[in-house]
Design a protein around this motif. Structure first.
Motif: not given
Length: 410
Positions: A94-99, A103-112
Motif C-alpha cells: 500500500v505504501a509503495y502505491h499510495l505513499g 491514515w495509513l500511519l495511524l492504521t499501522a500504529g494501531v496494528a502494532v
C-alpha cells in the motif's frame, strides 16, 4: 566454576533468542521509519501515531497475558508473527502505491499496538518455559546484552534504510524478520510451564487475577514496584533528560550520543558478566544496590561540569542499571507461579508503560519550569529512595531465587 555457569543453555532457548533479537532489530527499524514518516506531517500527526501504538497496547496488555496463559504462549507468538508478516507485506504494498498518508500511519500504529499487547507478555514468559529456574539469570542476561546491542545499532541502521527505501523498505525488512522468527518458533518446543486456567474462569477474570497474584506476593510486589520506579525515573533520563541536559549545558548532540552509548556499554558489561558466570549474588539485594548505583550515576550527570565527566557518570548509570536489570528480571520471572507466566509479564509491562508515560510528562513540565538539572536531580533522589526501600524489604534481601542450590565447585 559455579554449577550454573557450567551448564549450557538449551539449544531451544538459543534458537528462540536468535529469533527474538532478529525481531527486535526489525521492529527497531520499522518504528524508526514509522516515526520518521509521521514527523513529515507535523508534530500533531507524529503524536497521534505514537498514541495509536501506546494506547491499544496498554488497554489490552492484561487480556493479552491471559490469552497467553490460556492458549499457550508459543501459539500466541506463532499467530502473532504470522499476522504481522502478512500485515507488513500488505503495508509495504500500500505504501509503495499510495505513499504514507496519515491514515495509513495511524492504521499501522494501531496494528502494532494491538499485536504488542498479545506478543509482549507471551514473549516475556518464554525464557521460563525454555530454561530451568537456575539458568534464568544467564538466559535473561544474554537476552539483555543482545537487546542493548540491537538498540545501539537500530537507530543508525534505521536512518540508512529509511533514506534508501523509506517505509516500504522498513516494512519488508520487518516482514523478513517475522518470517525467520515464525520458522524458529515452529521448531521450538517449551519444556516448562503450568496448566492453563480453569475452562470456566473467563479471559477477563483471568486477566485481572494477575493483579491479585502480583500485588499480594511478598516478592513480586516489591519487585514490580522497583521495576516501575526504574521505568519512571531511569528510562526518562536517557530518552528525555540527557538531550535536554546536553542542550542546556552546551555540550552538543555528539556528546549526548556518547553519553547514551556510555550508558549502554555499562549495561552490556554487567549483562555479559551474568551471562558468563550466572547471578552475582542474591537477586533482590543486588537489584536494590543496582538502583542505588544508578542513582549515583544520574546525580553525576546533573553535577557534571563537562561532557567528559558526564560520560563517566553515564558509565556508572549503565553499570547500576545493568546490575538492576540482570537480577530483577530473573527474580520476577522465577518467582511467578507457572500458571501465571504470561499474565505477570503483562502486568510487568503495564507497570513499566504507565510509570514511564506519566513521568515523561511530569519531568517535561519540571524541565519547562525549573530546568533540566533539577529534573535529573529529582530522578536521582527518587531512584535512591526506592533502592533504599528495597534494602529494607526482608523478602528481597534474603531471597535466593535463581541462585544455584548445589555447592559451588572451584
Amino acid at each position: 566454576m559455579g554449577v550454573t555457569a557450567g551448564r549450557r543453555l538449551p539449544t531451544s532457548y538459543l534458537l528462540w533468542l536468535a529469533g527474538i533479537l532478529a525481531s527486535l532489530l526489525g521492529n527497531s527499524l520499522f518504528y524508526f521509519a514509522l516515526g520518521w514518516e509521521a514527523s513529515a506531517h507535523g508534530g500533531a500527526v507524529a503524536g497521534l501515531v505514537l498514541t495509536a501504538i501506546t494506547l491499544p497496547r496498554v488497554l489490552l496488555l492484561l487480556i493479552g497475558g491471559a490469552v497467553g496463559d490460556r492458549v499457550s504462549a508459543r501459539r500466541v507468538l506463532i499467530i502473532g508473527d504470522a499476522a504481522m508478516l502478512v500485515f507488513s507485506v500488505a503495508l509495504a504494498a500500500v505504501a509503495y502505491h499510495l505513499g504514507t498518508p496519515p491514515w495509513l500511519l495511524l492504521t499501522a500504529g494501531v496494528a502494532v499496538g494491538v499485536a504488542d499487547a498479545f506478543y509482549l507478555p507471551a514473549s516475556g514468559s518464554m525464557p521460563r518455559r525454555l530454561v530451568s529456574t537456575d539458568q534464568l539469570p544467564r538466559a535473561l542476561a544474554l537476552r539483555q546484552a543482545g537487546g542493548q546491542l540491537v538498540a545501539v545499532g537500530g537507530g543508525p541502521l534505521g536512518g540508512v534504510l529509511v533514506g534508501l527505501a523509506g517505509l516500504v523498505g522498513a516494512a519488508l525488512v520487518n516482514a523478513v524478520t517475522f518470517a525467520a522468527v515464525l520458522m524458529l518458533l515452529i521448531a521450538v518446543r517449551p519444556r516448562y510451564g503450568g496448566p492453563p486456567p480453569p475452562a470456566g474462569s473467563g479471559v477477563v477474570r483471568d486477566a485481572f487475577d494477575s493483579l491479585r497474584v502480583g500485588f499480594r506476593d511478598p516478592l513480586l510486589r516489591p519487585g514490580l514496584t522497583m521495576t516501575g520506579a526504574a521505568a519512571a525515573f531511569l528510562l526518562p533520563v536517557l530518552s528525555l533528560l540527557v538531550p535536554l541536559l546536553a542542550r542546556a549545558e552546551g555540550w552538543g548532540a555528539a556528546a549526548a550520543g556518547l553519553i547514551l552509548g556510555a550508558q549502554s556499554i555499562g549495561m552490556v558489561v554487567i549483562a555479559l558478566a551474568v551471562a558468563r558466570r550466572g547471578p552475582l549474588g542474591r537477586p533482590g539485594l543486588l537489584s536494590a544496590w543496582g538502583l542505588l548505583t544508578a542513582s549515583i550515576g544520574v546525580l553525576g550527570l546533573a553535577l557534571s561540569p563537562t561532557a567528559a565527566v558526564a560520560i563517566g557518570a553515564a558509565v556508572v548509570l549503565g553499570l547500576g542499571s545493568g546490575l538492576f536489570a540482570a537480577h530483577i528480571g530473573p527474580l520476577i520471572l522465577g518467582t511467578t507461579p507457572e500458571t501465571h507466566l504470561s499474565r505477570i509479564q503483562a502486568l510487568l509491562t503495564l507497570v513499566q508503560s504507565l510509570a514511564s508515560l506519566v513521568m515523561l510528562n511530569v519531568l517535561g513540565t519540571v524541565v519547562e519550569h525549573r530546568g533540566a538539572v533539577v529534573a535529573v536531580v529529582l530522578c536521582a533522589v527518587a531512584t535512591s529512595g526506592v533502592g533504599l526501600l528495597g534494602l529494607l524489604s526482608a523478602p528481597l534481601r534474603t531471597t535466593r531465587v535463581g541462585l544455584p542450590t548445589a555447592p559451588v565447585n572451584r
